[in-house]
Design a protein around this motif. Structure first.
Motif, PDB file in Angstrom:
ATOM      1  N   ILE A 167      42.321   7.958 -37.913  1.00 23.83           N
ATOM      2  CA  ILE A 167      42.475   9.250 -38.592  1.00 23.83           C
ATOM      3  C   ILE A 167      42.901  10.259 -37.524  1.00 23.83           C
ATOM      4  O   ILE A 167      42.099  10.661 -36.675  1.00 23.83           O
ATOM      5  CB  ILE A 167      41.150   9.689 -39.253  1.00 23.83           C
ATOM      6  N   LEU A 182      31.207   7.064 -40.361  1.00 26.08           N
ATOM      7  CA  LEU A 182      32.351   6.178 -40.607  1.00 26.08           C
ATOM      8  C   LEU A 182      31.910   4.716 -40.569  1.00 26.08           C
ATOM      9  O   LEU A 182      32.289   3.913 -41.434  1.00 26.08           O
ATOM     10  CB  LEU A 182      33.438   6.445 -39.559  1.00 26.08           C
ATOM     11  N   ILE A 202      36.979   7.838 -46.043  1.00 27.09           N
ATOM     12  CA  ILE A 202      37.383   9.013 -45.254  1.00 27.09           C
ATOM     13  C   ILE A 202      36.783  10.286 -45.849  1.00 27.09           C
ATOM     14  O   ILE A 202      36.253  11.140 -45.130  1.00 27.09           O
ATOM     15  CB  ILE A 202      38.923   9.111 -45.178  1.00 27.09           C
ATOM     16  N   ILE A 218      43.939  16.783 -41.056  1.00 28.74           N
ATOM     17  CA  ILE A 218      44.370  15.409 -40.764  1.00 28.74           C
ATOM     18  C   ILE A 218      45.892  15.404 -40.715  1.00 28.74           C
ATOM     19  O   ILE A 218      46.554  15.804 -41.671  1.00 28.74           O
ATOM     20  CB  ILE A 218      43.864  14.430 -41.844  1.00 28.74           C
ATOM     21  N   ILE A 220      47.623   9.096 -40.488  1.00 26.04           N
ATOM     22  CA  ILE A 220      46.658   8.010 -40.669  1.00 26.04           C
ATOM     23  C   ILE A 220      47.359   6.684 -40.372  1.00 26.04           C
ATOM     24  O   ILE A 220      48.448   6.417 -40.879  1.00 26.04           O
ATOM     25  CB  ILE A 220      46.075   7.988 -42.098  1.00 26.04           C
ATOM     26  N   SER A 237      46.854   2.648 -40.812  1.00 24.40           N
ATOM     27  CA  SER A 237      46.071   1.683 -41.582  1.00 24.40           C
ATOM     28  C   SER A 237      46.774   0.332 -41.504  1.00 24.40           C
ATOM     29  O   SER A 237      47.798   0.115 -42.157  1.00 24.40           O
ATOM     30  CB  SER A 237      45.945   2.143 -43.045  1.00 24.40           C
TER      31      SER A 237
END
Length: 693
Positions: free
Chosen positions: A10, A27, A139, A161, A164, A166
């Motif tokens: 993040i 988290l 998140i 943010i 991201i 992933s």
């Protein structure tokens, strides 16, 4: 286990360092909980962070969810089949909904009626799909002390943010989080690295970022800072003055740490050590360097967020920044000491402590009176009383000095220094500093009697005042730090083995508010609320010390409000019960306690004892009563309990052979009074009815 790995990064604007540890824990915990709920087997979860990123790595992920077999209840048999035994529309619809055939249907009774059940096999989804579905919620579930919205988005986060990442092994796992870009592109160091780094797999993540001047692993950064700083200090013949909290903060302020050493101009070394160190640590995040005896050396160590290029320029810049701060401190210091500390006390009349509780001057006078009463209660010597009185009068004076106005972290410390400059003795000066101890869990405690009593008085005054005006801790809200202050009082009492009764000193504190401030409140209710507040803190603290919860309840139920005495009882009974056991006696003495509640007094008349077993119990109790009291006076609570347990056999014989609730009122009352006398003595040790088998 498999080699499957998942990476979530993040990317954010710089996070406050103090937010990061808790965010990582959330988290980790939220991910673990989600994977378990979604039936995804994994080997372990790792979390990392820099100021610009929170990182999650899951290793050993299963290919898909575990397949589960369920028996699903359908319609009743009478509805599911027609008269010929063929499936009805109801059963066919049920089978269609569950995706099963007729051979997967069974019959089973439920609450007196036969129902059809489907044996359903649920194949697990592939892990990538489960991650894609659940990562947005993971998140979103991270909560910060302060959050914000940005760019018209609904999600709240500590900072915006910006990207991201992933990735599952070597593939992007896409998901939607209010339009924030999710992919395999990360960013390096803000100034030294690339702003567009395409990742091909989870495995290359750490190496690729380190080449772009980001060390993702906070443990590795911490070690670089710690050992690099120690090496630089040694090169100058000194030692790093390591503050663990500062080290943790600096670790989360940089992505690529490079320690460097700078010099403090000699002229500033004439200032008190705390005046030099506080701006360095609290304002500039510098580490001091000291010699083997702990004396401050003319060096500091700071940590650059970058590589070793142009370190001389960076060093000179940091030296100039520190020089400006120390020049201010030097000015404030020499301005402040033009007057003795006591000259500042009158200025406290202009500073509000709390609107309903008056000024800081009002608090000073209250604390002075309360400390004096506590000193009398503890029968301290006259010299100590004089020191307490003087320290209390001067205790808040430094709050109106220029130094504390600029460097609030110096409250107490600078008061101690100015007291010495004003000619106050060592004990008075030290007590001014020690009034604030302990400041946090694990902090040092007052070393002097004067400091301990002043600290208790200051904290208790705040607690009593806040409760009197109904400002009490609720949930996570505790604006005046009352929980911390109550724990501070308890720790001081235990550390110094003070024979203080909470009931009495709370009385002192509340009465002074009435006397000094004319405060109006429900005295009895407020006092009880404060006692219950302290009992809650005592229970938590004793529990953290490894004392059984039922023993804690048992000793608190005695009604004794002497904290040190409660701890002695709890410790000795905890040890005794663990080693000896009380299984056989609990039922016996619980019967005593239950019946004793019906007694009108504890006066027992010998001539009304008619049965042999009640006479034996009466005499057995008389034989042990003085011994129990003697051991209690010596605070040998385990030995007092051993004597008391000798009553088990005569008590059992009494209950086996004597009817307590007889028609004869005088005999009945006398027997109840005998049990009440035994119960009353038991309560002097511990309420055994609270002890769990």
């Amino acid at each position: 286990m498999t080699d499957n790995k998942y990476l979530l990064e993040i990317g954010v604007e710089e996070l406050p360092a103090r937010f990061i540890d808790d965010a990582l824990e959330q988290l980790r915990n939220n991910t673990e909980k989600t994977l378990e709920e979604k039936r995804i087997i994994f080997e372990n979860i790792e979390t990392y962070a820099t100021p610009r990123r929170l990182v999650l790595v899951i290793k050993g992920l299963a290919e898909k969810q575990k397949t589960i077999y369920q028996k699903v209840k359908g319609p009743a048999k009478r509805i599911a089949y027609d008269n010929e035994g063929n499936p009805t529309k109801a059963l066919k619809g049920f089978m269609r909904g569950q995706g099963v055939d007729i051979d997967q249907i069974t019959l089973q009774e439920y609450k007196g009626e036969i129902y059809v059940y489907a044996n359903v096999k649920k194949e697990g989804k592939v892990t990538e799909d489960v991650l894609s579905e659940n990562m947005p919620n993971i998140i979103r579930s991270i909560v910060f002390p302060k959050s914000m919205k940005w760019g018209g988005k609904n999600i709240r986060f500590a900072r915006p943010i910006r990207w991201i990442v992933s990735i599952y092994n070597n593939k992007v796992v896409p998901f939607d989080l209010e339009g924030i870009k999710v992919g395999n592109v990360t960013r390096g160091h803000r100034f030294l690295g690339s702003s567009y780094i395409e990742l091909n797999s989870v495995d290359e993540y750490f190496d690729v970022l380190e080449k772009n001047y980001v060390i993702v692993d906070q443990n590795k950064r911490r070690d670089i800072i710690k050992y690099g700083s120690k090496r630089l200090a040694k090169e100058k013949g000194g030692n790093l003055l390591l503050d663990p909290e500062l080290l943790e903060e600096v670790t989360y302020l940089v992505e690529y740490p490079t320690p460097l050493i700078g010099r403090i101009a000699e002229e500033y070394l004439e200032l008190p050590v705390d005046v030099i160190i506080t701006p360095m640590k609290e304002h500039l995040r510098y580490f001091p360097v000291v010699d083997d005896s702990g004396r401050l050396l003319p060096y500091f160590i700071t940590v650059r967020n970058g590589n070793e290029e142009y370190l001389d320029i960076v060093r000179k810049g940091n030296e100039k920044v520190l020089e400006a701060r120390l020049e201010d401190a030097k000015f404030f210091y020499y301005e402040d000491i033009k007057n003795p500390l006591e000259n500042y006390v009158d200025e406290l009349k202009n500073i509000i402590f709390q609107e309903k509780l008056g000024t800081l001057y009002d608090k000073t006078i209250r604390v002075q009176k309360l400390a004096d009463k506590i000193g009398d209660y503890l029968e301290v010597g006259q010299e100590t009383k004089n020191n307490i009185n003087r320290a209390a009068y001067l205790s808040k004076a430094d709050l109106v000095t220029k130094m504390v106005d600029e460097f609030t972290e110096l409250q107490g410390r600078i008061g101690m220094e100015y007291a010495k400059q004003s000619g106050e003795n060592e004990i008075v000066s030290l007590a001014i500093y020690e009034q604030y101890l302990p400041r946090f869990s694990g902090d040092q405690l007052p070393t002097t009697t004067a400091g301990a009593i002043l600290s208790i008085a200051d904290k208790l005054d705040t607690i009593a005042g806040c409760f009197a005006i109904e400002i009490q801790p609720t949930g996570s809200q505790d604006p005046y730090g009352l929980r911390r202050q109550a724990l501070g009082i308890i720790n001081i009492i235990l550390d110094r083995k003070l024979d203080l009764n909470l009931d009495d000193i709370i009385d002192f504190a509340l009465y002074i508010y009435v006397e000094e401030n004319g405060l109006v409140f429900d005295y009895k209710t407020v006092k009880q609320e404060i006692l219950e507040f302290f009992n809650g803190r005592i229970k938590n603290m004793f529990n953290d010390m490894g004392i059984r919860y039922d023993i804690i309840d048992g000793v608190i139920a005695t009604g004794i409000n002497n904290i040190y005495d409660l701890k002695l009882r709890a410790d000795k009974l905890n040890t005794y019960i663990e080693s000896e056991g009380l299984e056989d006696v609990l039922t016996t003495f619980n019967r005593v306690a239950n019946l004793a509640k019906n007694a009108s007094s504890t006066e027992v008349k010998r001539d009304l004892l008619v049965k042999e077993e009640e006479i034996e119990l009466y005499e057995a109790f008389n034989n042990i009563e003085d011994k129990v009291i003697n051991w209690l006076n010596k605070k040998e609570y385990d030995k007092a309990l051993e004597q008391f347990i000798l009553l088990k056999e005569p008590v059992d014989n009494f209950f086996d052979n004597v009817m307590v609730m007889v028609d004869d009122e005088k005999v009945r009352e006398n027997r109840l009074n005998l049990l009440a006398k035994i119960s009353e003595t038991m309560l002097m040790i511990c309420d055994l009815s609270k002890i769990v088998k």
